[in-house]
Design a protein around this motif. Sequence first.
Motif, short mmCIF file in Angstrom:
data_model
loop_
_atom_site.label_atom_id
_atom_site.label_comp_id
_atom_site.label_asym_id
_atom_site.label_seq_id
_atom_site.Cartn_x
_atom_site.Cartn_y
_atom_site.Cartn_z
N LEU A 30 -80.68 28.38 28.62
CA LEU A 30 -79.31 28.05 28.98
C LEU A 30 -79.24 26.61 29.46
O LEU A 30 -80.14 26.10 30.10
N ARG A 31 -78.14 25.94 29.15
CA ARG A 31 -77.93 24.56 29.59
C ARG A 31 -76.95 24.55 30.75
O ARG A 31 -75.95 25.26 30.73
N LEU A 32 -77.24 23.69 31.75
CA LEU A 32 -76.35 23.56 32.89
C LEU A 32 -75.03 22.93 32.48
O LEU A 32 -74.98 22.06 31.61
N MET A 33 -73.95 23.37 33.11
CA MET A 33 -72.62 22.82 32.83
C MET A 33 -72.40 21.56 33.66
O MET A 33 -73.06 21.34 34.68
N GLY A 34 -71.44 20.75 33.24
CA GLY A 34 -71.06 19.56 33.97
C GLY A 34 -69.79 19.79 34.76
O GLY A 34 -69.15 20.84 34.67
N SER A 55 -55.54 17.81 32.91
CA SER A 55 -56.16 18.50 31.78
C SER A 55 -57.31 17.70 31.22
O SER A 55 -57.31 16.47 31.25
N CYS A 56 -58.30 18.41 30.69
CA CYS A 56 -59.46 17.79 30.05
C CYS A 56 -59.65 18.46 28.69
O CYS A 56 -59.79 19.67 28.62
N THR A 57 -59.64 17.64 27.65
CA THR A 57 -60.00 18.13 26.32
C THR A 57 -61.38 17.58 26.04
O THR A 57 -61.57 16.37 25.99
N LEU A 58 -62.36 18.46 25.91
CA LEU A 58 -63.74 18.05 25.73
C LEU A 58 -64.13 18.18 24.27
O LEU A 58 -63.91 19.23 23.66
N PHE A 78 -58.63 16.84 42.44
CA PHE A 78 -58.81 17.89 41.44
C PHE A 78 -60.29 18.07 41.16
O PHE A 78 -61.10 17.16 41.37
N VAL A 79 -60.65 19.26 40.67
CA VAL A 79 -62.02 19.56 40.24
C VAL A 79 -61.94 20.36 38.95
O VAL A 79 -61.23 21.35 38.86
N LEU A 80 -62.66 19.88 37.93
CA LEU A 80 -62.78 20.59 36.66
C LEU A 80 -64.25 20.95 36.48
O LEU A 80 -65.09 20.06 36.37
N GLY A 81 -64.56 22.23 36.51
CA GLY A 81 -65.95 22.66 36.41
C GLY A 81 -66.23 23.38 35.12
O GLY A 81 -65.36 23.55 34.27
N ASP A 82 -67.48 23.81 34.98
CA ASP A 82 -67.94 24.57 33.81
C ASP A 82 -67.63 23.85 32.51
O ASP A 82 -67.07 24.41 31.57
N LEU A 83 -68.02 22.56 32.44
CA LEU A 83 -67.78 21.76 31.25
C LEU A 83 -69.09 21.55 30.48
O LEU A 83 -70.08 21.11 31.06
N VAL A 104 -64.19 10.21 30.07
CA VAL A 104 -65.51 10.17 30.70
C VAL A 104 -66.48 10.97 29.83
O VAL A 104 -66.06 11.81 29.04
N THR A 105 -67.76 10.71 29.97
CA THR A 105 -68.78 11.45 29.23
C THR A 105 -69.46 12.44 30.16
O THR A 105 -70.07 12.06 31.15
N VAL A 106 -69.33 13.72 29.83
CA VAL A 106 -69.94 14.79 30.61
C VAL A 106 -71.35 15.02 30.08
O VAL A 106 -71.56 15.12 28.88
N GLU A 107 -72.31 15.07 31.01
CA GLU A 107 -73.69 15.35 30.63
C GLU A 107 -74.16 16.63 31.30
O GLU A 107 -73.63 17.02 32.34
N GLU A 108 -75.14 17.25 30.70
CA GLU A 108 -75.65 18.53 31.19
C GLU A 108 -76.02 18.46 32.67
O GLU A 108 -76.79 17.60 33.09
N GLY A 109 -75.44 19.35 33.47
CA GLY A 109 -75.79 19.47 34.88
C GLY A 109 -75.33 18.33 35.77
O GLY A 109 -75.65 18.30 36.94
N ARG A 110 -74.55 17.39 35.24
CA ARG A 110 -74.16 16.21 36.01
C ARG A 110 -72.74 16.37 36.56
O ARG A 110 -71.85 16.88 35.89
#
Length: 185
Positions: A30-34, A55-58, A78-83, A104-110
């Motif tokens: 499993l990979r960690l979410m950002g 809103s965040c469109t990933l 605001f907080v957007l999790g589980d990305l 922004v660029t979301v990276e695993e676990g960051r």
Amino acid sequence: GAVMAAGIGYAAFRSHLQLSQEPEELTLTLRLMGRVSGRVQVEATGEGLAGVQVSCTLSDDGEILVTRSAETDPQGRFVLGDLPSGRCSLYASVPGFVRASQTVTVEEGRAIKDVVLELRRGATMRGVVLGPDEKTPVAGAKVEWGYRHEVRTDEAGRFTLENLDPQQSGVSMFSSSGPDGRSVR
């Protein structure tokens, strides 16, 4: 067959496997979410805005992976999790303001913190659409500014476009909705 595994704070793992008659051992990683957090504020004053939908469109390589949204707290946070990993296009829209956006660029676990979405007061454009004789108002004409603003003229040919970004140029398109297909630019 298909196998799926998921855990809180981890991206779901999905895979299609060819099953055999013999028992086999699988390892599912499993990979960690950002996570992305920040604040929505008024550009001129720095005041945080409560109750704003962020809103965040990933996406990854043009493919939309997920859309998430969150509402700001009384301080505008605001907080957007589980990305999952990818490019996150953030935006906030509030009546009376130009839509604020940032990528922004979301990276695993960051965790990406302190993203600021600043809202600017929008400009208003008013006018009238006239026919080819430059005297007769055209009712029901569509008036567009850029890609996000569109209105129809009233019976006197008048229109009002609101929340325009004063720092962004646009193209005014005036087109009659009449049966003769007239258009004026």
